[in-house]
Design an enzyme around this catalytic site. Structure first.
Site, PDB file in Angstrom:
ATOM      1  N   GLU A 133       0.857  -1.188   0.000  1.00  0.00           N
ATOM      2  CA  GLU A 133       0.000   0.000   0.000  1.00  0.00           C
ATOM      3  C   GLU A 133       0.887   1.230   0.000  1.00  0.00           C
ATOM      4  O   GLU A 133       1.911   1.269   0.697  1.00  0.00           O
ATOM      5  CB  GLU A 133      -0.923   0.049   1.214  1.00  0.00           C
ATOM      6  CG  GLU A 133      -1.803   1.314   1.238  1.00  0.00           C
ATOM      7  CD  GLU A 133      -2.709   1.393   2.448  1.00  0.00           C
ATOM      8  OE1 GLU A 133      -3.158   0.327   2.910  1.00  0.00           O
ATOM      9  OE2 GLU A 133      -2.953   2.515   2.936  1.00  0.00           O
ATOM     10  N   GLU A 161      -3.393  11.589   1.601  1.00  0.00           N
ATOM     11  CA  GLU A 161      -4.272  11.140   2.680  1.00  0.00           C
ATOM     12  C   GLU A 161      -4.358  12.255   3.707  1.00  0.00           C
ATOM     13  O   GLU A 161      -3.348  12.701   4.249  1.00  0.00           O
ATOM     14  CB  GLU A 161      -3.771   9.856   3.338  1.00  0.00           C
ATOM     15  CG  GLU A 161      -4.738   9.346   4.408  1.00  0.00           C
ATOM     16  CD  GLU A 161      -4.272   8.080   5.107  1.00  0.00           C
ATOM     17  OE1 GLU A 161      -5.115   7.394   5.699  1.00  0.00           O
ATOM     18  OE2 GLU A 161      -3.054   7.790   5.064  1.00  0.00           O
TER      19      GLU A 161
END
Length: 260
Positions: free
Chosen positions: A149, A154
């Site tokens: 990932e 974010e």
């Protein structure tokens, strides 16, 4: 000045044998949000696994439902609205939080697989909400199993963007970069290239064309990843979330592959 024929031939031969001369292929063009038909050409609605993940937002969207996923003027808008349910359902994904919002997510039809011969550049411009309880993201995650990932964008309820690379659930590299709270657009970019050991991937993260962080994904080479854009809510971004509508805007997303 003219080059003699033997010299010209030598130059041509050198160029043809140079492995650094690579072709660039556009995987996702900058106009994929120019219309719903173009959106659906390059992207699928929801997460690759469905409507739920690890926050209190349940994703909605389809070719006939654009209430939480809209495109206009080459801008994608993901829209989260609070639900008024006294007995809310719970997410089907760990850690199974209560669902408090209807929201939107899309994922690219093309998968990202870095190899010795193929590197990728992933970029876009983002107007990201940063209020408590808002959790927008622009990220890569494993198609088969987990990890890998890598989070290119974010925002977890504060005025910071998180660059993250997960090698395991506990071996994580994170770099935080200040992000404005005025909802202005800023660019993010990640350049992914295989290391010389042909196992690990180097990730260079940029904001507004300035290198901000370099991280490494152990064993990422050859592992297919989904590219996801979503507006999750609460969870790691805190609670309670906003009582009104939240909008996350994205434009000029482009994915290019260099190599064979």
């Amino acid at each position: 000045m003219f080059l003699r024929l033997p010299v010209v031939a030598a130059v041509i031969t050198a160029l043809s044998l140079n492995p650094l001369v690579q072709a660039a292929t556009t995987v996702i063009p900058t106009d994929s949000f120019s219309s719903y038909s173009n959106l659906e050409k390059y992207w699928n609605y929801l997460y690759p696994w469905g409507s739920d993940h690890n926050g209190s937002g349940r994703m909605f969207g389809s070719s006939s439902d654009h209430s939480h996923i809209s495109v206009s003027g080459n801008v994608l808008s993901l829209i989260a609205t609070p639900l008024s349910n006294p007995n809310p359902p719970t997410s089907t994904a760990n850690p199974h939080p209560a669902i408090h919002y209807a929201s939107g997510a899309i994922h690219a039809k093309a998968q990202i697989t870095v190899t010795r011969d193929n590197s990728y550049t992933i970029q876009g411009e983002f107007s990201a909400p940063t209020a408590r309880g808002t959790w927008p993201a622009f990220w890569l995650t494993a198609v088969n199993g987990w990890p890998p990932e890598a989070d290119i964008g974010e925002w977890k309820g504060t005025n910071n963007n998180w660059y993250n690379t997960f090698n395991t659930s506990s071996v994580v590299r994170s770099n935080l970069v200040a992000w404005p709270s005025d909802l202005s657009f800023h660019s993010l970019k990640a350049a992914l290239t295989a290391e010389s050991n042909n196992a690990d991937v180097k990730l260079d993260f940029y904001m507004d064309n300035q290198l901000k962080a370099t991280q490494y994904g152990q064993g990422f080479v050859g592992k297919a990843m989904w590219l996801i854009i979503n507006l999750q809510m609460e969870g790691s971004s805190g609670s309670p979330g906003p009582s009104g509508t939240t909008t996350y805007k994205i434009r000029n997303v482009q994915v290019t592959r260099s190599g064979s």
